[in-house]
Enzyme design. Structure first.
Site, short mmCIF file in Angstrom:
data_model
loop_
_atom_site.label_atom_id
_atom_site.label_comp_id
_atom_site.label_asym_id
_atom_site.label_seq_id
_atom_site.Cartn_x
_atom_site.Cartn_y
_atom_site.Cartn_z
N ALA A 17 6.58 60.77 34.92
CA ALA A 17 7.36 61.67 34.06
C ALA A 17 7.82 61.00 32.77
CB ALA A 17 8.56 62.19 34.84
N ASP A 18 7.75 59.68 32.72
CA ASP A 18 8.28 58.97 31.54
C ASP A 18 7.40 57.76 31.22
OD1 ASP A 18 9.94 58.26 29.45
OD2 ASP A 18 11.47 57.35 30.73
N LEU A 19 6.13 58.03 30.97
CA LEU A 19 5.20 56.93 30.68
C LEU A 19 5.48 56.43 29.27
CD1 LEU A 19 2.87 55.26 31.79
CD2 LEU A 19 1.29 56.90 30.79
#
Ligand code: ADP
Ligand code: MG
Length: 239
Positions: free
Chosen positions: A165-167
């Site tokens: 979700a937060d690469l």
């Protein structure tokens, strides 16, 4: 993963959880008293590195960001233990670790309930001698071969349907020659599909560009990105 009921909520354990686990392990104060805090990483929030016997772990509390966060800094609405941030991340990490993917080994999670709400914490293994990509690129550049390997690694996660979700550049660690992805809060396994995979990559590119704006000497070029994409395409070709 196994669940142990506690007075206030649950402990979620893995094969790597020591038998003497208690909810206290999820309080910074416990490790402070034992003089077992060996470091920290300060981003928006502080992540603590702790020593347990010969192991090093990372202790992370789930904090809320944004507007809600100002009033309600760490309370989430409870809708079942498996839907809590910590248990979901523990389970995803356990699955990926068992599959041999380069992610930190999960140790345990803790969920404390109060009324409709919960607070949560996660313990994972610290990856030894790892630094995040922003720290690395502010000091040195990566080779074409390393950028390609990173791309291939991300492609491998996507091929397995792993949605991060937060690469971003700070959630990629390098230890020796091995890249790791960390911080799987809100991550999940999805049917592989071009749209979310491209969005994941676009997010990563924005992150590199944002970090470079903050720090113009950061060793990141359009060619580096092309190398990353070339490595990715070999593993998980996107149109
Ligand atoms: N397993 C780990 N091994 C080594 N360092 C880690 C590990 N997990 C986190 N860190 C360090 O702590 C930082 C913050 O952790 P992270 O899980 O990304 O939380 P957040 O982004 O919510 O602050 C990372 O950028 C990394 O530098
Ligand atoms: Mg992070």
């Amino acid at each position: 993963m196994q669940l142990i009921k506690t007075a206030a909520g649950y402990l979620a354990t893995t094969d790597a959880t020591p038998a003497d686990i208690t909810p206290k392990w999820f309080c910074k104060a416990f490790w402070q008293q034992r003089q077992a805090i060996i470091g920290s990483s300060k981003g928006r929030y502080t992540t603590w590195f702790v020593q347990y016997e010969h192991q090093q772990w990372v202790l992370r509390h789930y904090w809320r960001g944004g507007l809600v966060g100002k009033m309600n800094r760490d309370a989430y609405l409870y809708s079942g233990i498996h839907r809590t941030r910590a248990v979901a991340e523990l389970q995803l990490l356990e699955r990926l670790h068992q599959q041999g993917m380069p992610v930190p080994k999960p140790i345990a999670a803790h969920v404390a309930r109060f009324g409709l709400w919960y607070r949560a914490d996660l313990l994972i293994e610290r990856i030894a001698d790892a630094r995040d990509l922003v720290a690395i690129l502010s000091q040195t550049s990566l080779t074409d071969e390393q950028w390609q390997r990173l791309g291939a690694q991300i492609g491998e996660f996507h091929r397995h349907g792993v949605f991060h979700a937060d690469l971003n550049a700070k959630n990629i660690l390098l230890a020796g020659e091995q890249f790791y992805l960390i911080d799987f809060d809100r991550g999940c396994i999805k049917p592989p599909a071009t749209a979310w995979q491209q969005a994941n990559l676009a997010r990563l590119l924005r992150s590199f560009n944002k970090e470079q704006k903050k720090q113009p000497s950061l060793a990141f070029t359009p060619q580096n990105w092309q190398q990353l994409l070339a490595g990715y395409q070999r593993v998980n070709p996107l149109p």
